[in-house]
Each structure stands twice: as structure tokens, then as C-alpha cells.
Design a protein around this motif. Structure first.
Motif, PDB file in Angstrom:
ATOM      1  N   VAL A   4       0.805  -1.223   0.000  1.00 38.79           N
ATOM      2  CA  VAL A   4       0.000   0.000   0.000  1.00 38.79           C
ATOM      3  C   VAL A   4       0.839   1.274   0.000  1.00 38.79           C
ATOM      4  CG1 VAL A   4      -1.785   1.280   1.261  1.00 38.79           C
ATOM      5  CG2 VAL A   4      -1.888  -1.213   1.139  1.00 38.79           C
ATOM      6  N   ARG A   5       1.893   1.306   0.787  1.00 36.51           N
ATOM      7  CA  ARG A   5       2.676   2.531   0.973  1.00 36.51           C
ATOM      8  C   ARG A   5       3.092   3.181  -0.350  1.00 36.51           C
ATOM      9  NH1 ARG A   5       7.463   2.869   5.182  1.00 36.51           N
ATOM     10  NH2 ARG A   5       7.091   5.036   5.672  1.00 36.51           N
ATOM     11  N   SER A   6       3.639   2.403  -1.251  1.00 33.35           N
ATOM     12  CA  SER A   6       4.124   2.954  -2.525  1.00 33.35           C
ATOM     13  C   SER A   6       2.996   3.547  -3.369  1.00 33.35           C
ATOM     14  CB  SER A   6       4.862   1.877  -3.322  1.00 33.35           C
ATOM     15  OG  SER A   6       3.976   0.821  -3.650  1.00 33.35           O
ATOM     16  N   GLN A   7       1.777   3.099  -3.153  1.00 31.97           N
ATOM     17  CA  GLN A   7       0.635   3.592  -3.932  1.00 31.97           C
ATOM     18  C   GLN A   7       0.006   4.854  -3.341  1.00 31.97           C
ATOM     19  OE1 GLN A   7      -2.193   0.513  -5.286  1.00 31.97           O
ATOM     20  NE2 GLN A   7      -0.845  -0.934  -4.221  1.00 31.97           N
ATOM     21  N   HIS A  17       0.360  12.896   2.426  1.00 37.41           N
ATOM     22  CA  HIS A  17       0.945  12.991   3.765  1.00 37.41           C
ATOM     23  C   HIS A  17      -0.090  13.496   4.772  1.00 37.41           C
ATOM     24  CE1 HIS A  17       4.260  13.248   6.609  1.00 37.41           C
ATOM     25  NE2 HIS A  17       3.671  14.338   7.065  1.00 37.41           N
ATOM     26  N   GLY A  18      -0.244  12.766   5.870  1.00 37.97           N
ATOM     27  CA  GLY A  18      -1.183  13.154   6.925  1.00 37.97           C
ATOM     28  C   GLY A  18      -2.580  12.590   6.756  1.00 37.97           C
ATOM     29  N   LYS A  19      -2.887  12.022   5.615  1.00 44.19           N
ATOM     30  CA  LYS A  19      -4.211  11.427   5.414  1.00 44.19           C
ATOM     31  C   LYS A  19      -4.257  10.034   6.036  1.00 44.19           C
ATOM     32  CE  LYS A  19      -5.576  13.983   1.338  1.00 44.19           C
ATOM     33  NZ  LYS A  19      -6.119  13.887  -0.017  1.00 44.19           N
ATOM     34  N   ILE A  20      -5.457   9.486   6.100  1.00 42.21           N
ATOM     35  CA  ILE A  20      -5.686   8.163   6.685  1.00 42.21           C
ATOM     36  C   ILE A  20      -5.871   7.140   5.576  1.00 42.21           C
ATOM     37  CG2 ILE A  20      -7.360   6.785   8.003  1.00 42.21           C
ATOM     38  CD1 ILE A  20      -5.805   8.680   9.787  1.00 42.21           C
ATOM     39  N   ILE A  25      -5.723   0.764  10.353  1.00 47.88           N
ATOM     40  CA  ILE A  25      -5.683   2.189  10.057  1.00 47.88           C
ATOM     41  C   ILE A  25      -4.266   2.724  10.195  1.00 47.88           C
ATOM     42  CG2 ILE A  25      -6.652   4.454  10.654  1.00 47.88           C
ATOM     43  CD1 ILE A  25      -8.737   2.319   9.784  1.00 47.88           C
ATOM     44  N   VAL A  26      -3.818   3.513   9.203  1.00 48.25           N
ATOM     45  CA  VAL A  26      -2.484   4.126   9.219  1.00 48.25           C
ATOM     46  C   VAL A  26      -2.634   5.581   8.810  1.00 48.25           C
ATOM     47  CG1 VAL A  26      -0.187   4.082   8.156  1.00 48.25           C
ATOM     48  CG2 VAL A  26      -1.396   1.938   8.584  1.00 48.25           C
ATOM     49  N   ARG A  27      -1.909   6.483   9.509  1.00 46.71           N
ATOM     50  CA  ARG A  27      -1.809   7.869   9.054  1.00 46.71           C
ATOM     51  C   ARG A  27      -0.560   7.938   8.179  1.00 46.71           C
ATOM     52  NH1 ARG A  27      -4.370  12.390  10.128  1.00 46.71           N
ATOM     53  NH2 ARG A  27      -5.292  11.547  12.022  1.00 46.71           N
ATOM     54  N   ILE A  28      -0.731   8.300   6.943  1.00 39.97           N
ATOM     55  CA  ILE A  28       0.344   8.280   5.955  1.00 39.97           C
ATOM     56  C   ILE A  28       1.450   9.265   6.351  1.00 39.97           C
ATOM     57  CG2 ILE A  28       0.906   8.668   3.519  1.00 39.97           C
ATOM     58  CD1 ILE A  28      -2.108   7.912   2.976  1.00 39.97           C
ATOM     59  N   GLY A  29       2.666   8.742   6.443  1.00 45.29           N
ATOM     60  CA  GLY A  29       3.827   9.560   6.780  1.00 45.29           C
ATOM     61  C   GLY A  29       4.045   9.774   8.268  1.00 45.29           C
ATOM     62  N   HIS A  30       3.275   9.091   9.122  1.00 42.21           N
ATOM     63  CA  HIS A  30       3.403   9.233  10.574  1.00 42.21           C
ATOM     64  C   HIS A  30       3.564   7.858  11.211  1.00 42.21           C
ATOM     65  CE1 HIS A  30       2.267  13.524  10.822  1.00 42.21           C
ATOM     66  NE2 HIS A  30       1.573  13.238   9.736  1.00 42.21           N
ATOM     67  N   ARG A  31       4.110   7.850  12.432  1.00 46.13           N
ATOM     68  CA  ARG A  31       4.283   6.589  13.153  1.00 46.13           C
ATOM     69  C   ARG A  31       3.001   6.128  13.819  1.00 46.13           C
ATOM     70  NH1 ARG A  31       8.972   7.372  17.116  1.00 46.13           N
ATOM     71  NH2 ARG A  31       8.210   9.499  17.060  1.00 46.13           N
ATOM     72  N   SER A  32       2.087   7.057  14.091  1.00 41.02           N
ATOM     73  CA  SER A  32       0.834   6.680  14.755  1.00 41.02           C
ATOM     74  C   SER A  32      -0.329   7.440  14.126  1.00 41.02           C
ATOM     75  CB  SER A  32       0.909   6.972  16.252  1.00 41.02           C
ATOM     76  OG  SER A  32       1.082   8.358  16.456  1.00 41.02           O
ATOM     77  N   VAL A  33      -1.536   6.945  14.365  1.00 39.11           N
ATOM     78  CA  VAL A  33      -2.731   7.581  13.818  1.00 39.11           C
ATOM     79  C   VAL A  33      -3.042   8.860  14.587  1.00 39.11           C
ATOM     80  CG1 VAL A  33      -5.216   7.309  13.413  1.00 39.11           C
ATOM     81  CG2 VAL A  33      -3.667   5.404  12.986  1.00 39.11           C
ATOM     82  N   ASP A  34      -3.015   8.774  15.911  1.00 38.70           N
ATOM     83  CA  ASP A  34      -3.299   9.925  16.769  1.00 38.70           C
ATOM     84  C   ASP A  34      -2.208  10.069  17.810  1.00 38.70           C
ATOM     85  OD1 ASP A  34      -5.816  10.862  15.765  1.00 38.70           O
ATOM     86  OD2 ASP A  34      -6.733   9.069  16.629  1.00 38.70           O
ATOM     87  N   ARG A  35      -2.155  11.271  18.395  1.00 39.05           N
ATOM     88  CA  ARG A  35      -1.217  11.513  19.483  1.00 39.05           C
ATOM     89  C   ARG A  35      -2.002  11.583  20.774  1.00 39.05           C
ATOM     90  NH1 ARG A  35       1.229  17.120  19.529  1.00 39.05           N
ATOM     91  NH2 ARG A  35      -0.430  17.448  20.978  1.00 39.05           N
TER      92      ARG A  35
END
Length: 91
Positions: A25-28, A34-37, A71-81
């Protein structure tokens, strides 16, 4: 409305979700999102991208009613802080 139940342990869920994100998924989705879910069905590899969690998962469930979404937040290590942190440096 049917109640969806997880079919995997938390560890297996995370393992499958992370593996799918990194390998397929990541490459697509990374460029320009960046920052989207991204919501990924850990059984089929299908995914949906949106600004927030609910639209992404709702669209995934429309296509695959029995999806098991990771669920992944694109470009981040976690979905929420969680918690807070000061932006000021203490001396």
C-alpha cells in the motif's frame, strides 16, 4: 446493523496490517497524501484513503462489508497523538 467482530488477536492484526502497508500500500498512497488516513482490509489488501478515519473505513466497508480494517496515518508513526507535550524547551 451487524456488529463487526475482530477475527484476529491484536498482535496478528498489527502484524498483518503493517506488512500489507509496507509491502503493497505505501508505494501507492504516500506521494501527495501525507497526513491522510488509509484504511486497509488485512484479509484482502483492499484500501481506502481519506482525510479522516470514518470516511476511509466507511468506504472500505461499503466495498467489503466483512473487512478487518487496519488504520495508518500516511507519513506518521501513529494515527493519533495521546497526551500533551510542550512546544517550549525547558532550560
Amino acid at each position: 446493523m451487524a456488529v463487526r467482530q475482530p477475527r484476529y488477536s491484536k498482535e496478528e492484526f498489527a502484524k498483518r496490517g503493517d506488512a500489507l502497508y509496507e509491502s503493497e500500500v505505501r508505494s501507492q498512497v504516500e506521494e501527495g497524501n501525507h497526513g491522510k488516513i488509509v484504511a486497509i482490509d488485512i484479509e484482502t489488501g483492499a484500501f481506502e484513503v481519506a482525510d479522516d478515519i470514518l470516511p476511509a473505513t466507511n468506504r472500505l466497508f461499503e466495498r467489503f462489508p466483512d473487512a478487518q480494517p487496519w488504520i495508518v496515518r500516511i507519513g506518521h508513526r501513529s494515527v493519533d497523538r495521546f497526551g500533551s507535550r510542550s512546544l517550549k524547551k525547558t532550560v
